[in-house]
Write a protein that holds these residues in place. Structure first.
Motif, PDB file in Angstrom:
ATOM      1  N   SER A 251       0.810  -1.207   0.000  1.00 33.73           N
ATOM      2  CA  SER A 251       0.000   0.000   0.000  1.00 33.73           C
ATOM      3  C   SER A 251       0.843   1.255   0.000  1.00 33.73           C
ATOM      4  O   SER A 251       0.326   2.339   0.170  1.00 33.73           O
ATOM      5  CB  SER A 251      -0.940   0.012   1.210  1.00 33.73           C
ATOM      6  OG  SER A 251      -0.218   0.083   2.398  1.00 33.73           O
TER       7      SER A 251
ATOM      8  N   THR B 282      -1.533   4.064  -1.182  1.00 34.53           N
ATOM      9  CA  THR B 282      -2.414   3.400  -2.134  1.00 34.53           C
ATOM     10  C   THR B 282      -3.446   4.403  -2.655  1.00 34.53           C
ATOM     11  O   THR B 282      -3.315   5.615  -2.460  1.00 34.53           O
ATOM     12  CB  THR B 282      -3.086   2.178  -1.476  1.00 34.53           C
ATOM     13  OG1 THR B 282      -3.803   1.431  -2.465  1.00 34.53           O
ATOM     14  CG2 THR B 282      -4.028   2.588  -0.356  1.00 34.53           C
TER      15      THR B 282
ATOM     16  N   GLY C 209      -4.623  -0.994   1.090  1.00 32.85           N
ATOM     17  CA  GLY C 209      -4.915  -1.306  -0.298  1.00 32.85           C
ATOM     18  C   GLY C 209      -4.670  -2.781  -0.540  1.00 32.85           C
ATOM     19  O   GLY C 209      -3.567  -3.182  -0.885  1.00 32.85           O
TER      20      GLY C 209
END
Length: 285
Positions: free
Chosen positions: A7, A110, A176
């Motif tokens: 992320s 992210t 993410g």
């Protein structure tokens, strides 16, 4: 968050002081009793209400006074920054990770599938939490003042809280991961490296989970703990902290439902309210 899961995120501990005067309820009570606010819950009247635009100064709510010098100090750390992606040479240099190794200074963070960046979400939520806490008389400091810069590096973010002698540090992020994963989780440094990490940081993590759950958010369904706690040893910002510090992954930006919430002002206010509740719970325990 702090470059994990893809992320793209002095050594003497200072445990939080626990006298009744440092609780948020105590601070708010003093502010109200001192008539520093005309009403602790009042909003500015709209034009045409309570006398409209021509209403007298006596009819208008007073501004909150600056926080007292002995009020709790919270450092909010909105993860990443808006120009990290354009400055990879700067954010990919290596800095200490707090456990004898080195890692990237920072990362890009992210984003949602529609391109709404984690860095922007983190900063917007941090501003909203700051405003909520400041209205309660809490002293608040951010590790970055806008979303148009680079860094700071993760070791410097930890140093900001340490130098300030913060009573609590809350790093705000979004994850993410797989689109079917959802929920928030709170990360703390484990195994602990100092007294602040050993006790107060764990209490802060538990209070944060409780506050966010009370606000109606669900704990993550994609980490080992089903209770929203995640002890980790790889996050430099937590490892290097000598004051109570946690990192909140508010949700998953690749989950369609959570991405929609994070992309709206109303959704970000809900996350801010949840984080504020967690901080309140920590100080008022």
């Amino acid at each position: 968050m702090d470059a994990v899961r893809g992320s793209g995120g002095s050594e003497t501990a200072k445990p939080p002081r626990r006298s009744a005067g440092r609780s948020l309820r105590g601070v708010v009570a003093v502010v109200c009793a001192g008539v520093l606010l005309a009403s602790c819950t009042a909003a500015d009247p709209a034009p045409g209400e309570s006398g409209g635009a021509a209403s007298s100064a006596a009819d208008r709510p007073k501004r909150a006074a600056p926080p007292r010098a002995d009020a709790p100090l919270v450092v909010l750390d909105p993860g990443h920054n808006g120009r990290n992606g354009a400055n990879l040479d700067r954010i990919e240099r290596k800095v200490p990770n707090g456990r004898g190794e080195r890692k990237h200074c920072n990362s890009t963070g992210t984003s949602t599938d529609d391109g709404y960046g984690e860095h922007a979400f983190n900063f917007a939520v941090a501003e909203a939490v700051r405003d909520r806490l400041t209205r309660q008389g809490v002293r608040v400091q951010l590790t970055r003042e806008d979303d148009d810069g680079v860094g700071p590096c993760v070791d410097e973010r930890a140093a900001i809280g340490n130098r300030a002698g913060a009573d609590a540090v809350v790093s705000i992020h979004a994850d993410g991961t797989d689109s079917d994963a959802s929920g928030f989780h709170v990360i703390y440094s484990d195994p602990p490296l100092n007294d602040a990490q050993r006790g107060p940081a764990v209490r802060l993590a538990r209070a944060m989970v409780a506050g966010m759950t009370d606000a109606g958010l669900s704990t993550a369904d994609y980490i080992a703990s089903t209770e929203g706690f995640d002890g980790r040893d790889d996050l430099a910002g937590l490892n290097l902290s000598t004051v109570p510090a946690v990192l909140v992954e508010c949700g998953n930006m690749r989950n369609p439902d959570e991405a929609r919430a994070m992309s709206t002002p109303e959704g970000r206010e809900r996350y801010a309210e949840a984080i504020t509740r967690g901080i309140e719970d920590y100080f008022d325990r």
